[in-house]
Design a protein around this motif. Structure first.
Motif, PDB file in Angstrom:
ATOM      1  N   MET A 105       0.842  -1.194   0.000  1.00  0.00           N
ATOM      2  CA  MET A 105       0.000   0.000   0.000  1.00  0.00           C
ATOM      3  C   MET A 105       0.881   1.249   0.000  1.00  0.00           C
ATOM      4  O   MET A 105       1.872   1.308   0.706  1.00  0.00           O
ATOM      5  N   SER A 106       0.475   2.204  -0.793  1.00  0.00           N
ATOM      6  CA  SER A 106       1.245   3.436  -0.921  1.00  0.00           C
ATOM      7  C   SER A 106       0.597   4.552  -0.122  1.00  0.00           C
ATOM      8  O   SER A 106      -0.625   4.582   0.068  1.00  0.00           O
ATOM      9  N   SER A 107       1.403   5.505   0.319  1.00  0.00           N
ATOM     10  CA  SER A 107       0.860   6.682   0.998  1.00  0.00           C
ATOM     11  C   SER A 107       0.248   7.663   0.011  1.00  0.00           C
ATOM     12  O   SER A 107      -0.365   8.656   0.414  1.00  0.00           O
ATOM     13  N   THR A 108       0.381   7.399  -1.282  1.00  0.00           N
ATOM     14  CA  THR A 108      -0.128   8.322  -2.293  1.00  0.00           C
ATOM     15  C   THR A 108      -1.513   7.927  -2.812  1.00  0.00           C
ATOM     16  O   THR A 108      -2.093   8.657  -3.606  1.00  0.00           O
ATOM     17  N   TYR A 109      -2.034   6.791  -2.394  1.00  0.00           N
ATOM     18  CA  TYR A 109      -3.370   6.378  -2.832  1.00  0.00           C
ATOM     19  C   TYR A 109      -3.982   5.441  -1.799  1.00  0.00           C
ATOM     20  O   TYR A 109      -3.293   4.895  -0.933  1.00  0.00           O
ATOM     21  N   THR A 110      -5.294   5.253  -1.913  1.00  0.00           N
ATOM     22  CA  THR A 110      -6.021   4.301  -1.089  1.00  0.00           C
ATOM     23  C   THR A 110      -6.633   3.253  -2.001  1.00  0.00           C
ATOM     24  O   THR A 110      -7.278   3.594  -2.997  1.00  0.00           O
ATOM     25  N   LEU A 111      -6.424   1.990  -1.675  1.00  0.00           N
ATOM     26  CA  LEU A 111      -7.007   0.881  -2.433  1.00  0.00           C
ATOM     27  C   LEU A 111      -7.876   0.058  -1.500  1.00  0.00           C
ATOM     28  O   LEU A 111      -7.407  -0.441  -0.474  1.00  0.00           O
ATOM     29  N   ILE A 112      -9.145  -0.068  -1.859  1.00  0.00           N
ATOM     30  CA  ILE A 112     -10.089  -0.891  -1.111  1.00  0.00           C
ATOM     31  C   ILE A 112     -10.328  -2.169  -1.911  1.00  0.00           C
ATOM     32  O   ILE A 112     -10.771  -2.111  -3.062  1.00  0.00           O
ATOM     33  N   LYS A 113     -10.012  -3.295  -1.320  1.00  0.00           N
ATOM     34  CA  LYS A 113     -10.189  -4.574  -2.017  1.00  0.00           C
ATOM     35  C   LYS A 113     -11.669  -4.947  -2.039  1.00  0.00           C
ATOM     36  O   LYS A 113     -12.409  -4.692  -1.091  1.00  0.00           O
ATOM     37  N   GLY A 114     -12.084  -5.582  -3.129  1.00  0.00           N
ATOM     38  CA  GLY A 114     -13.473  -5.961  -3.292  1.00  0.00           C
ATOM     39  C   GLY A 114     -13.671  -7.458  -3.420  1.00  0.00           C
ATOM     40  O   GLY A 114     -12.741  -8.256  -3.208  1.00  0.00           O
ATOM     41  N   THR A 115     -14.889  -7.826  -3.789  1.00  0.00           N
ATOM     42  CA  THR A 115     -15.250  -9.240  -3.912  1.00  0.00           C
ATOM     43  C   THR A 115     -15.880  -9.562  -5.263  1.00  0.00           C
ATOM     44  O   THR A 115     -16.297 -10.693  -5.499  1.00  0.00           O
ATOM     45  N   VAL A 116     -15.975  -8.565  -6.155  1.00  0.00           N
ATOM     46  CA  VAL A 116     -16.510  -8.764  -7.500  1.00  0.00           C
ATOM     47  C   VAL A 116     -15.504  -8.202  -8.501  1.00  0.00           C
ATOM     48  O   VAL A 116     -14.645  -7.394  -8.142  1.00  0.00           O
ATOM     49  N   PRO A 117     -15.605  -8.623  -9.776  1.00  0.00           N
ATOM     50  CA  PRO A 117     -14.573  -8.245 -10.754  1.00  0.00           C
ATOM     51  C   PRO A 117     -14.726  -6.847 -11.356  1.00  0.00           C
ATOM     52  O   PRO A 117     -14.613  -6.653 -12.562  1.00  0.00           O
ATOM     53  N   LEU A 118     -14.966  -5.854 -10.487  1.00  0.00           N
ATOM     54  CA  LEU A 118     -15.066  -4.464 -10.939  1.00  0.00           C
ATOM     55  C   LEU A 118     -14.146  -3.589 -10.101  1.00  0.00           C
ATOM     56  O   LEU A 118     -14.207  -3.613  -8.871  1.00  0.00           O
ATOM     57  N   LEU A 119     -13.321  -2.793 -10.778  1.00  0.00           N
ATOM     58  CA  LEU A 119     -12.459  -1.806 -10.120  1.00  0.00           C
ATOM     59  C   LEU A 119     -12.940  -0.418 -10.513  1.00  0.00           C
ATOM     60  O   LEU A 119     -13.051  -0.102 -11.703  1.00  0.00           O
ATOM     61  N   ILE A 120     -13.242   0.413  -9.514  1.00  0.00           N
ATOM     62  CA  ILE A 120     -13.629   1.801  -9.756  1.00  0.00           C
ATOM     63  C   ILE A 120     -12.446   2.687  -9.402  1.00  0.00           C
ATOM     64  O   ILE A 120     -11.961   2.671  -8.269  1.00  0.00           O
ATOM     65  N   SER A 121     -11.967   3.436 -10.380  1.00  0.00           N
ATOM     66  CA  SER A 121     -10.831   4.334 -10.212  1.00  0.00           C
ATOM     67  C   SER A 121     -11.329   5.771 -10.222  1.00  0.00           C
ATOM     68  O   SER A 121     -12.162   6.141 -11.059  1.00  0.00           O
ATOM     69  N   MET A 122     -10.836   6.573  -9.274  1.00  0.00           N
ATOM     70  CA  MET A 122     -11.231   7.980  -9.160  1.00  0.00           C
ATOM     71  C   MET A 122      -9.976   8.854  -9.180  1.00  0.00           C
ATOM     72  O   MET A 122      -9.608   9.472  -8.180  1.00  0.00           O
ATOM     73  N   PRO A 123      -9.289   8.947 -10.312  1.00  0.00           N
ATOM     74  CA  PRO A 123      -7.950   9.551 -10.337  1.00  0.00           C
ATOM     75  C   PRO A 123      -7.893  11.044 -10.083  1.00  0.00           C
ATOM     76  O   PRO A 123      -6.816  11.585  -9.834  1.00  0.00           O
ATOM     77  N   HIS A 124      -9.047  11.722 -10.138  1.00  0.00           N
ATOM     78  CA  HIS A 124      -9.065  13.169  -9.904  1.00  0.00           C
ATOM     79  C   HIS A 124      -9.817  13.533  -8.625  1.00  0.00           C
ATOM     80  O   HIS A 124     -10.246  14.672  -8.456  1.00  0.00           O
ATOM     81  N   ASN A 125      -9.967  12.571  -7.731  1.00  0.00           N
ATOM     82  CA  ASN A 125     -10.695  12.781  -6.477  1.00  0.00           C
ATOM     83  C   ASN A 125      -9.818  13.402  -5.392  1.00  0.00           C
ATOM     84  O   ASN A 125     -10.326  14.017  -4.452  1.00  0.00           O
ATOM     85  N   GLY A 126      -8.507  13.235  -5.481  1.00  0.00           N
ATOM     86  CA  GLY A 126      -7.602  13.725  -4.439  1.00  0.00           C
ATOM     87  C   GLY A 126      -7.612  15.241  -4.325  1.00  0.00           C
ATOM     88  O   GLY A 126      -7.735  15.958  -5.323  1.00  0.00           O
TER      89      GLY A 126
END
Length: 266
Positions: free
Chosen positions: A1-22
């Motif tokens: 895990m990096s201090s530059t992002y947050t990754l929440i692990k899921g249970t279904v095959p979908l990844l939601i990326s919010m690259p401009h949320n910071g």
């Protein structure tokens, strides 16, 4: 895990990326910027709050800590223009959407600083995207990436008039199968307007990671901020958000359904 992002692990095959949320800007960079830039007005505000239902649905979620003014995670690190001939912002933006300068005189990032930001902020996020999509593909046989963005409904620099409410981008069909886009387009978005591959066709992340021939499918949604905010202010509007959230939930559900269909054997 990096201090530059947050990754929440899921249970279904979908990844939601919010690259401009910071929203954060490191102090060393903030010291070189004009006061108005520190308000980060071009943020994709409140995406984590707007999509707060997605975690319960089992989606993987990734969000950066730092603002797009530090470095735009949705741009090509080699500086390739996503929309040739159109006015667009750089990998390390020097002006805001309103064309105002972001940096004090003589303080714009030079090439060494840009490379430092790529290494410090851009690469970790993209490595996490690549690793997570590979993990999802390995576990489920198929991976779907939703690039969750938002923007003011009026930005003369980028488009004329008022932007449609839901703006889907698939790099003109290159980042996912026609079947996935058809499922998305078949949803009921009323009373909101919807367009696919209009002014926004998907940024670098969608174009780079969307590889339908490998059963990795990417879709960008550029959502008009008029649907959930008191624009042009950065204020979240609970009433508006409550009205648009069911549409977003239906979208996420459709993407999960598609992602859980049998993948192609490679």
């Amino acid at each position: 895990m990096s201090s530059t992002y947050t990754l929440i692990k899921g249970t279904v095959p979908l990844l939601i990326s919010m690259p401009h949320n910071g929203e954060k800007i490191p102090q060393d960079i903030a010291d070189t910027m004009v006061p108005s830039a520190l308000k980060v007005p071009d943020t994709d505000w409140h995406k984590d709050k707007l999509y707060d239902f997605a975690k319960a649905m089992g989606a993987y979620i990734i969000m950066p800590e730092y603002n797009r003014y530090v470095i735009d995670l949705n741009r090509d690190p080699d500086g390739v223009d996503l929309y040739p001939g159109a006015n667009s912002t750089e990998l390390c933006p020097t002006t805001g959407f309103d064309l105002s300068p972001l940096y004090l005189d003589g303080k714009t990032p030079d090439e060494n600083e840009i490379q430092r930001r790529i290494k410090t902020y851009w690469q970790p996020y993209h490595q996490a995207l690549a690793d997570t999509l590979a993990e999802i593909k390995g576990q489920f046989g198929r991976a779907v990436l939703l690039e969750a963005h938002s923007i003011l409904s009026h930005v003369p620099r980028f488009f004329e008039g008022q932007l449609p409410d839901f703006n889907f981008g698939t790099a003109n069909g290159a980042s996912c199968t026609p079947e996935m886009l058809e499922q998305v387009q078949s949803l009921d978005y009323a009373p909101y307007s919807m367009v696919s591959n209009g002014r926004f066709k998907g940024g670098f992340i969608t174009r780079h990671f969307g590889q339908p021939e490998q059963d990795v499918h990417a879709l960008q949604l550029e959502l008009s901020q008029r649907t959930y905010m008191n624009e042009p202010s950065p204020e979240y509007n609970e009433t508006l958000a409550a009205e648009v959230k069911p549409k977003l939930q239906a979208l996420v559900s459709a993407l999960i359904d598609f992602a859980q269909q049998p993948g192609q054997e490679k």
